[in-house]
Design a protein around this motif. Structure first.
Motif, PDB file in Angstrom:
ATOM      1  N   PHE A 132      38.426  47.945  40.896  1.00 21.10           N
ATOM      2  CA  PHE A 132      39.029  47.706  39.619  1.00 21.10           C
ATOM      3  C   PHE A 132      38.986  48.958  38.937  1.00 21.10           C
ATOM      4  CE2 PHE A 132      36.845  43.694  41.161  1.00 21.10           C
ATOM      5  CZ  PHE A 132      38.113  43.002  41.119  1.00 21.10           C
ATOM      6  N   GLY A 133      40.102  49.014  37.940  1.00 22.93           N
ATOM      7  CA  GLY A 133      39.902  49.950  36.814  1.00 22.93           C
ATOM      8  C   GLY A 133      38.935  49.582  35.772  1.00 22.93           C
ATOM      9  N   VAL A 134      38.120  50.666  35.210  1.00 30.62           N
ATOM     10  CA  VAL A 134      37.325  50.157  34.095  1.00 30.62           C
ATOM     11  C   VAL A 134      37.409  50.832  32.956  1.00 30.62           C
ATOM     12  CG1 VAL A 134      34.809  49.865  33.421  1.00 30.62           C
ATOM     13  CG2 VAL A 134      35.594  49.548  35.913  1.00 30.62           C
ATOM     14  N   VAL A 135      37.128  50.153  31.942  1.00 28.45           N
ATOM     15  CA  VAL A 135      37.139  50.887  30.366  1.00 28.45           C
ATOM     16  C   VAL A 135      35.771  50.338  29.881  1.00 28.45           C
ATOM     17  CG1 VAL A 135      38.352  51.181  28.125  1.00 28.45           C
ATOM     18  CG2 VAL A 135      39.733  50.593  30.177  1.00 28.45           C
ATOM     19  N   GLU A 136      35.146  51.465  29.243  1.00 28.52           N
ATOM     20  CA  GLU A 136      33.787  51.411  28.797  1.00 28.52           C
ATOM     21  C   GLU A 136      33.946  51.141  27.187  1.00 28.52           C
ATOM     22  OE1 GLU A 136      30.795  53.810  30.396  1.00 28.52           O
ATOM     23  OE2 GLU A 136      32.333  54.434  31.858  1.00 28.52           O
ATOM     24  N   ALA A 137      33.062  50.186  26.754  1.00 25.84           N
ATOM     25  CA  ALA A 137      32.806  50.157  25.331  1.00 25.84           C
ATOM     26  C   ALA A 137      31.350  49.981  25.171  1.00 25.84           C
ATOM     27  CB  ALA A 137      33.542  48.934  24.833  1.00 25.84           C
ATOM     28  N   THR A 138      30.820  50.734  24.044  1.00 30.60           N
ATOM     29  CA  THR A 138      29.428  50.717  23.895  1.00 30.60           C
ATOM     30  C   THR A 138      28.993  49.679  22.660  1.00 30.60           C
ATOM     31  OG1 THR A 138      29.888  52.516  22.281  1.00 30.60           O
ATOM     32  CG2 THR A 138      29.081  53.063  24.630  1.00 30.60           C
ATOM     33  N   SER A 139      30.046  49.060  22.081  1.00 23.72           N
ATOM     34  CA  SER A 139      29.845  48.163  20.963  1.00 23.72           C
ATOM     35  C   SER A 139      30.751  47.277  20.790  1.00 23.72           C
ATOM     36  CB  SER A 139      29.593  48.792  19.436  1.00 23.72           C
ATOM     37  OG  SER A 139      30.966  49.636  19.190  1.00 23.72           O
ATOM     38  N   VAL A 140      30.719  46.096  19.898  1.00 23.63           N
ATOM     39  CA  VAL A 140      31.618  45.222  19.825  1.00 23.63           C
ATOM     40  C   VAL A 140      32.951  45.702  19.125  1.00 23.63           C
ATOM     41  CG1 VAL A 140      32.327  43.015  18.747  1.00 23.63           C
ATOM     42  CG2 VAL A 140      30.140  43.048  20.075  1.00 23.63           C
ATOM     43  N   GLU A 141      32.510  46.546  18.107  1.00 27.75           N
ATOM     44  CA  GLU A 141      33.606  47.295  17.321  1.00 27.75           C
ATOM     45  C   GLU A 141      34.526  48.145  18.037  1.00 27.75           C
ATOM     46  OE1 GLU A 141      30.000  46.087  15.072  1.00 27.75           O
ATOM     47  OE2 GLU A 141      30.351  47.577  16.520  1.00 27.75           O
ATOM     48  N   ASN A 142      33.811  48.906  18.827  1.00 24.29           N
ATOM     49  CA  ASN A 142      34.517  49.891  20.093  1.00 24.29           C
ATOM     50  C   ASN A 142      35.294  48.734  21.037  1.00 24.29           C
ATOM     51  OD1 ASN A 142      33.540  51.500  22.846  1.00 24.29           O
ATOM     52  ND2 ASN A 142      35.257  52.330  21.353  1.00 24.29           N
ATOM     53  N   ALA A 143      34.895  47.737  21.202  1.00 25.68           N
ATOM     54  CA  ALA A 143      35.591  46.805  22.284  1.00 25.68           C
ATOM     55  C   ALA A 143      36.643  46.386  21.541  1.00 25.68           C
ATOM     56  CB  ALA A 143      34.593  45.854  22.686  1.00 25.68           C
ATOM     57  N   ILE A 144      36.880  45.828  20.281  1.00 20.29           N
ATOM     58  CA  ILE A 144      37.746  45.310  19.620  1.00 20.29           C
ATOM     59  C   ILE A 144      39.079  46.282  19.296  1.00 20.29           C
ATOM     60  CG2 ILE A 144      38.613  44.371  17.338  1.00 20.29           C
ATOM     61  CD1 ILE A 144      36.854  42.342  19.474  1.00 20.29           C
ATOM     62  N   ALA A 145      38.455  47.654  18.977  1.00 18.97           N
ATOM     63  CA  ALA A 145      39.596  48.543  18.969  1.00 18.97           C
ATOM     64  C   ALA A 145      40.187  49.170  20.250  1.00 18.97           C
ATOM     65  CB  ALA A 145      38.978  50.026  18.565  1.00 18.97           C
ATOM     66  N   ILE A 146      39.563  48.779  21.420  1.00 12.16           N
ATOM     67  CA  ILE A 146      40.098  48.987  22.635  1.00 12.16           C
ATOM     68  C   ILE A 146      41.195  47.789  22.874  1.00 12.16           C
ATOM     69  CG2 ILE A 146      39.824  49.140  25.245  1.00 12.16           C
ATOM     70  CD1 ILE A 146      37.112  50.693  24.417  1.00 12.16           C
ATOM     71  N   LEU A 147      40.698  46.687  22.717  1.00 12.40           N
ATOM     72  CA  LEU A 147      41.280  45.664  22.984  1.00 12.40           C
ATOM     73  C   LEU A 147      42.908  45.488  22.280  1.00 12.40           C
ATOM     74  CD1 LEU A 147      38.586  42.801  23.292  1.00 12.40           C
ATOM     75  CD2 LEU A 147      40.315  43.594  25.110  1.00 12.40           C
ATOM     76  N   GLU A 148      42.900  45.883  21.000  1.00 10.01           N
ATOM     77  CA  GLU A 148      43.858  46.009  20.205  1.00 10.01           C
ATOM     78  C   GLU A 148      45.167  47.089  20.566  1.00 10.01           C
ATOM     79  OE1 GLU A 148      42.150  46.616  16.301  1.00 10.01           O
ATOM     80  OE2 GLU A 148      42.061  44.737  15.845  1.00 10.01           O
ATOM     81  N   THR A 149      44.511  47.953  21.509  1.00  7.72           N
ATOM     82  CA  THR A 149      45.491  49.029  21.752  1.00  7.72           C
ATOM     83  C   THR A 149      45.879  48.960  23.276  1.00  7.72           C
ATOM     84  OG1 THR A 149      43.639  50.689  22.278  1.00  7.72           O
ATOM     85  CG2 THR A 149      44.633  50.581  20.001  1.00  7.72           C
ATOM     86  N   ARG A 150      44.919  48.254  24.049  1.00 10.81           N
ATOM     87  CA  ARG A 150      45.279  48.323  25.742  1.00 10.81           C
ATOM     88  C   ARG A 150      45.591  46.935  25.987  1.00 10.81           C
ATOM     89  NH1 ARG A 150      42.484  52.391  29.124  1.00 10.81           N
ATOM     90  NH2 ARG A 150      43.558  51.189  30.677  1.00 10.81           N
ATOM     91  N   LEU A 151      47.005  46.781  26.136  1.00  8.62           N
ATOM     92  CA  LEU A 151      47.533  45.498  26.653  1.00  8.62           C
ATOM     93  C   LEU A 151      47.262  45.224  28.345  1.00  8.62           C
ATOM     94  CD1 LEU A 151      50.723  45.863  24.823  1.00  8.62           C
ATOM     95  CD2 LEU A 151      48.679  44.896  23.844  1.00  8.62           C
ATOM     96  N   ASP A 152      46.795  46.230  28.811  1.00  7.61           N
ATOM     97  CA  ASP A 152      46.557  46.096  30.420  1.00  7.61           C
ATOM     98  C   ASP A 152      45.140  45.513  30.739  1.00  7.61           C
ATOM     99  OD1 ASP A 152      45.184  48.307  29.495  1.00  7.61           O
ATOM    100  OD2 ASP A 152      45.749  49.511  31.389  1.00  7.61           O
TER     101      ASP A 152
END
Length: 122
Positions: free
Chosen positions: A29-49
């Motif tokens: 699997f490809g993996v993207v890491e988030a250390t917090s909920v805020e970080n995760a939401i920012a990633i989800l808003e920009t990463r459509l994959d």
């Protein structure tokens, strides 16, 4: 494999995050890491994959992991969710639709099986 399914790992504990990331990457699997909920939401808003979120419910500062998981499900319905926790009884929490719950310490075989199933059934 080309077009690896991408998993967002939301885990604030560095050692646990590294273990989960390694486990998922070792399985292809490809993996993207988030250390917090805020970080995760920012990633989800920009990463459509991102196809799957692996999230620890035991987040710091009183964050309600179940509510965050439900918010992710509501905002990004195609994303599948795998939840873990050490202090929560999975049978007593109201999980988002289709979410899978695993108590810590996790069984890597069960978690990988769930992630594979989500990846294979878009």
């Amino acid at each position: 494999m080309d077009n690896k399914p991408i998993v967002l790992v939301i885990e604030d504990e560095p050692v646990l995050r590294i273990d989960i990331v390694d486990m998922l990457e070792d399985d292809g699997f490809g993996v993207v890491e988030a250390t917090s909920v805020e970080n995760a939401i920012a990633i989800l808003e920009t990463r459509l994959d991102i196809r799957i979120v692996y999230m620890d419910l035991d987040m710091p500062r009183g964050v309600d992991g179940v509510k965050i998981a439900a918010a992710i499900r509501d905002r990004w319905p195609p994303i599948e969710i795998v939840l873990t926790a050490s202090r929560v009884d999975g049978a007593r929490i109201q999980l988002p639709v289709r979410a899978k719950f695993f108590a810590k310490p996790i069984d890597p075989i069960q978690v990988i099986s769930a992630v594979r199933t989500f990846a294979e059934n878009p």
